[in-house]
Write a protein that holds these residues in place. Structure first.
Motif, short mmCIF file in Angstrom:
data_model
loop_
_atom_site.label_atom_id
_atom_site.label_comp_id
_atom_site.label_asym_id
_atom_site.label_seq_id
_atom_site.Cartn_x
_atom_site.Cartn_y
_atom_site.Cartn_z
N GLU A 199 12.88 -3.33 -1.40
CA GLU A 199 12.91 -1.87 -1.41
C GLU A 199 14.32 -1.35 -1.18
O GLU A 199 14.77 -0.39 -1.83
CB GLU A 199 11.96 -1.33 -0.34
CG GLU A 199 11.85 0.19 -0.34
CD GLU A 199 10.91 0.68 0.74
OE1 GLU A 199 10.38 1.80 0.61
OE2 GLU A 199 10.70 -0.05 1.74
N GLN A 200 15.05 -1.98 -0.25
CA GLN A 200 16.43 -1.56 0.02
C GLN A 200 17.31 -1.81 -1.20
O GLN A 200 18.15 -0.97 -1.55
CB GLN A 200 16.97 -2.31 1.24
CG GLN A 200 18.30 -1.77 1.76
CD GLN A 200 18.20 -0.33 2.21
OE1 GLN A 200 17.28 0.04 2.94
NE2 GLN A 200 19.14 0.49 1.77
N LYS A 218 3.82 -8.25 -6.81
CA LYS A 218 2.49 -7.70 -7.07
C LYS A 218 1.49 -8.81 -7.41
O LYS A 218 0.35 -8.78 -6.95
CB LYS A 218 2.55 -6.68 -8.22
CG LYS A 218 3.22 -5.37 -7.85
CD LYS A 218 3.07 -4.32 -8.94
CE LYS A 218 1.64 -3.81 -8.99
NZ LYS A 218 1.49 -2.68 -9.94
N ARG A 219 1.93 -9.79 -8.18
CA ARG A 219 1.06 -10.91 -8.50
C ARG A 219 0.71 -11.71 -7.24
O ARG A 219 -0.43 -12.16 -7.09
CB ARG A 219 1.72 -11.82 -9.53
CG ARG A 219 1.74 -11.25 -10.94
CD ARG A 219 2.43 -12.20 -11.90
NE ARG A 219 1.71 -13.47 -11.99
CZ ARG A 219 0.67 -13.71 -12.77
NH1 ARG A 219 0.20 -12.74 -13.54
NH2 ARG A 219 0.08 -14.89 -12.79
N GLU A 220 1.69 -11.87 -6.34
CA GLU A 220 1.43 -12.59 -5.10
C GLU A 220 0.40 -11.85 -4.25
O GLU A 220 -0.48 -12.46 -3.64
CB GLU A 220 2.73 -12.79 -4.31
CG GLU A 220 3.74 -13.70 -4.98
CD GLU A 220 3.16 -15.05 -5.34
OE1 GLU A 220 2.55 -15.70 -4.48
OE2 GLU A 220 3.29 -15.46 -6.51
N MET A 221 0.49 -10.53 -4.22
CA MET A 221 -0.46 -9.74 -3.45
C MET A 221 -1.86 -9.80 -4.07
O MET A 221 -2.86 -9.83 -3.35
CB MET A 221 0.00 -8.29 -3.38
CG MET A 221 1.15 -8.04 -2.41
SD MET A 221 0.71 -8.42 -0.68
CE MET A 221 1.46 -10.05 -0.49
N GLU A 269 -3.46 -4.20 1.20
CA GLU A 269 -3.60 -2.98 0.40
C GLU A 269 -2.37 -2.09 0.58
O GLU A 269 -1.91 -1.45 -0.39
CB GLU A 269 -4.87 -2.23 0.80
CG GLU A 269 -6.16 -2.97 0.48
CD GLU A 269 -6.30 -3.29 -1.01
OE1 GLU A 269 -5.89 -2.46 -1.84
OE2 GLU A 269 -6.79 -4.38 -1.33
N SER A 270 -1.84 -2.03 1.79
CA SER A 270 -0.62 -1.23 2.03
C SER A 270 0.55 -1.79 1.23
O SER A 270 1.33 -1.02 0.63
CB SER A 270 -0.28 -1.21 3.52
OG SER A 270 -1.31 -0.62 4.29
N SER A 276 3.47 -0.62 -5.82
CA SER A 276 3.21 0.31 -6.93
C SER A 276 4.16 1.51 -6.86
O SER A 276 4.70 1.94 -7.88
CB SER A 276 1.76 0.80 -6.89
OG SER A 276 0.85 -0.27 -7.10
N SER A 277 4.38 2.02 -5.64
CA SER A 277 5.31 3.14 -5.48
C SER A 277 6.74 2.70 -5.77
O SER A 277 7.54 3.48 -6.32
CB SER A 277 5.21 3.73 -4.07
OG SER A 277 5.63 2.79 -3.10
N MET A 278 7.07 1.44 -5.44
CA MET A 278 8.40 0.92 -5.75
C MET A 278 8.60 0.80 -7.25
O MET A 278 9.70 1.07 -7.77
CB MET A 278 8.61 -0.44 -5.07
CG MET A 278 8.79 -0.34 -3.56
SD MET A 278 8.70 -1.95 -2.73
CE MET A 278 10.06 -2.81 -3.50
N LEU A 279 7.55 0.43 -7.96
CA LEU A 279 7.64 0.36 -9.42
C LEU A 279 7.87 1.75 -10.00
O LEU A 279 8.72 1.94 -10.89
CB LEU A 279 6.35 -0.25 -9.98
CG LEU A 279 6.26 -0.38 -11.51
CD1 LEU A 279 7.41 -1.25 -12.04
CD2 LEU A 279 4.91 -0.97 -11.91
N ASP A 280 7.15 2.73 -9.47
CA ASP A 280 7.35 4.12 -9.93
C ASP A 280 8.77 4.59 -9.59
O ASP A 280 9.40 5.29 -10.40
CB ASP A 280 6.33 5.05 -9.27
CG ASP A 280 4.91 4.77 -9.73
OD1 ASP A 280 4.74 4.18 -10.82
OD2 ASP A 280 3.97 5.13 -9.00
#
Length: 354
Positions: A199-200, A218-221, A269-270, A276-280
Motif C-alpha cells: 500500500e505504501q 488477492k489470489r493468496e487471500m 475479509e478486511s 480491492s480498494s488498493m486496486l481501485d
C-alpha cells in the motif's frame, strides 16, 4: 489454478473406498510416533511397525498415534482394520484435496482441517491436510509431510502443563486444531505486513509491478479463505454433536477456537476489501497521472495554436505581402508570438490549470 482444483489419480468407475494416493509421496519413509499419557505417566516413542500401536487401542490412558506420510496403502489398511476405520474414511485420508469437515461414525469422529504455511521466498500460502480419527481413548492423526506442526502440544503433554493430561482424546483434538488456528494468525500477520508495504509503495510510486503484486495478494487471500472458511462449519458441528467422544467440558474450548476462526475470517475479509480498494486506487492514480500528462500536452498544444497560425501566415509564398519587406518584421513577430504565449500561460495559471 492447481491449488484450487487438484487433479485426481482415481480412475472413473472405481469402487467406493478404493485407496489410491492422490498426488505424489511427500516423504521418503513413513514416520509413526506414539504418545500415550494420563495424569500419572507418559510413554513417548517412535515406532517402526504399525502393529506396535495396536495394544494401545484398549488402554484407558489417551494414546496419540501420529503418522507422517500417506503413501503406504497396506499400512493404512492394517491400521484401519484394527481400529475399525471405514474404508471411505481411509479413502478421504489419502486424498489431500478434501474440504475441511467433521463426520460422526459412532465409534469414532473423523475430522479434516488444513494446516497453513507461508513460503517467504515465493510469498505464497500453502496448505497441508490434517486428518484426525478421534476414538474413545485414542487419536490418530495423519499428515502428508514430515514437518512437526504440533510441537507446542507435544511439549505441553510432556511437561504435564495445563489440562491436557487430565482430559480425553476429544480435548486432544481441540488442542491440535487450536495450534493450527494459532498458525493462521502468524501467517495473517506476515501477509498483513506485506500488504501494508504494498500500500505504501502504491501511494509513493504506483508502478505496473504494484498491479501484479495486488493480483497475487488477492489470489493468496482467496486461497486462504477457501481453506479457513469451512473450519467454522467443522467447529460448529463438533460443538453441536452429541457424540460420547466429546465431553461437555470440551465444548467451551471448541467455542473459543470457533471465536478465533471468526476473527481470522474477519481479518481475511478486511484484507480482501483493502486489496480491492488498493486496486481501485492504483487504477485511479494511473488515470489521474494520464490526465495530468494529457492536460500538459493540451496546454502546450493550445499555446502553439495561435503561434502556428502566425507562422503559417508569414510562411505563405505570396509576392505582395507588405510585412515581408520590413527591416524589423522578423523580430517584431517573435516578440508578438512570445507575448501571446506569455499571456496564455498567465491566463492558465490564473485559472489554476497549471
Amino acid at each position: 489454478m492447481p491449488r484450487f482444483i487438484k487433479k485426481s489419480n482415481k480412475k472413473s468407475g472405481s469402487a467406493p473406498g478404493t485407496l489410491i494416493l492422490e498426488g505424489e509421496a511427500r516423504v521418503e519413509t513413513i514416520k509413526i510416533s506414539l504418545l500415550d499419557y494420563d495424569q500419572d505417566g507418559i510413554t513417548d516413542k517412535e515406532i517402526k511397525n504399525v502393529e506396535e500401536a495396536f495394544p494401545f487401542k484398549e488402554k484407558k490412558s489417551v494414546s496419540w498415534i501420529h503418522i507422517q506420510g500417506l503413501h503406504d496403502i497396506p499400512l493404512l489398511e492394517k491400521l484401519g482394520r484394527h481400529f475399525g476405520i471405514h474404508n471411505l474414511t481411509l479413502e478421504d485420508i489419502v486424498n489431500p484435496g478434501q474440504r475441511p469437515k467433521a463426520e460422526d461414525f459412532d465409534d469414532y469422529l473423523y475430522v479434516v482441517f488444513k494446516q497453513l504455511t507461508y513460503d517467504g521466498s515465493k510469498e505464497r500460502v500453502g496448505a497441508e491436510q490434517i486428518s484426525l480419527i478421534v476414538g474413545q481413548n485414542f487419536l490418530i492423526s495423519f499428515q502428508e509431510t514430515g514437518r512437526d506442526y504440533f510441537k507446542p502440544v507435544r511439549e505441553r503433554i510432556r511437561d504435564g502443563k495445563g489440562r491436557i493430561r487430565k482430559h480425553g482424546s476429544g480435548y486432544l483434538a481441540y488442542a491440535l486444531m487450536d495450534a493450527s488456528v494459532d498458525d493462521y494468525y502468524n501467517i495473517l500477520s506476515t501477509v498483513g505486513d506485506k500488504i501494508e508495504d504494498l500500500e505504501q509503495d502504491l501511494l509513493d510510486n504506483p508502478e505496473p509491478s504494484c498491479l501484479d503484486q495486488i493480483h497475487k495478494s488477492k489470489r493468496e487471500m482467496i486461497f486462504f479463505r477457501k481453506q479457513v472458511w469451512p473450519v467454522r462449519e467443522v467447529l460448529s458441528k463438533l460443538m453441536k454433536s452429541d457424540s460420547a467422544l466429546l465431553h461437555e467440558s470440551t465444548d467451551i474450548f471448541l467455542a473459543d477456537v470457533y471465536d478465533h476462526i471468526i476473527h481470522v475470517i474477519d481479518i481475511i475479509e478486511s484484507f480482501r476489501e483493502l486489496l480491492s480498494s488498493m486496486l481501485d486506487l492504483y487504477l485511479s492514480t494511473v488515470s489521474n497521472r494520464m490526465n495530468e500528462v494529457m492536460k500538459v500536452l493540451t496546454i502546450i498544444a493550445t499555446i502553439f495554436i495561435p503561434l502556428t497560425f502566425l507562422a503559417g501566415i508569414y510562411g505563405m509564398n505570396f509576392e505582395f505581402m507588405p510585412e515581408l519587406k520590413w527591416k524589423w518584421g522578423y523580430y517584431i513577430l517573435l516578440v508578438i508570438m512570445a507575448g501571446i504565449g506569455g499571456i496564455m500561460v498567465g491566463y492558465f495559471k490564473r485559472k489554476k490549470w497549471l
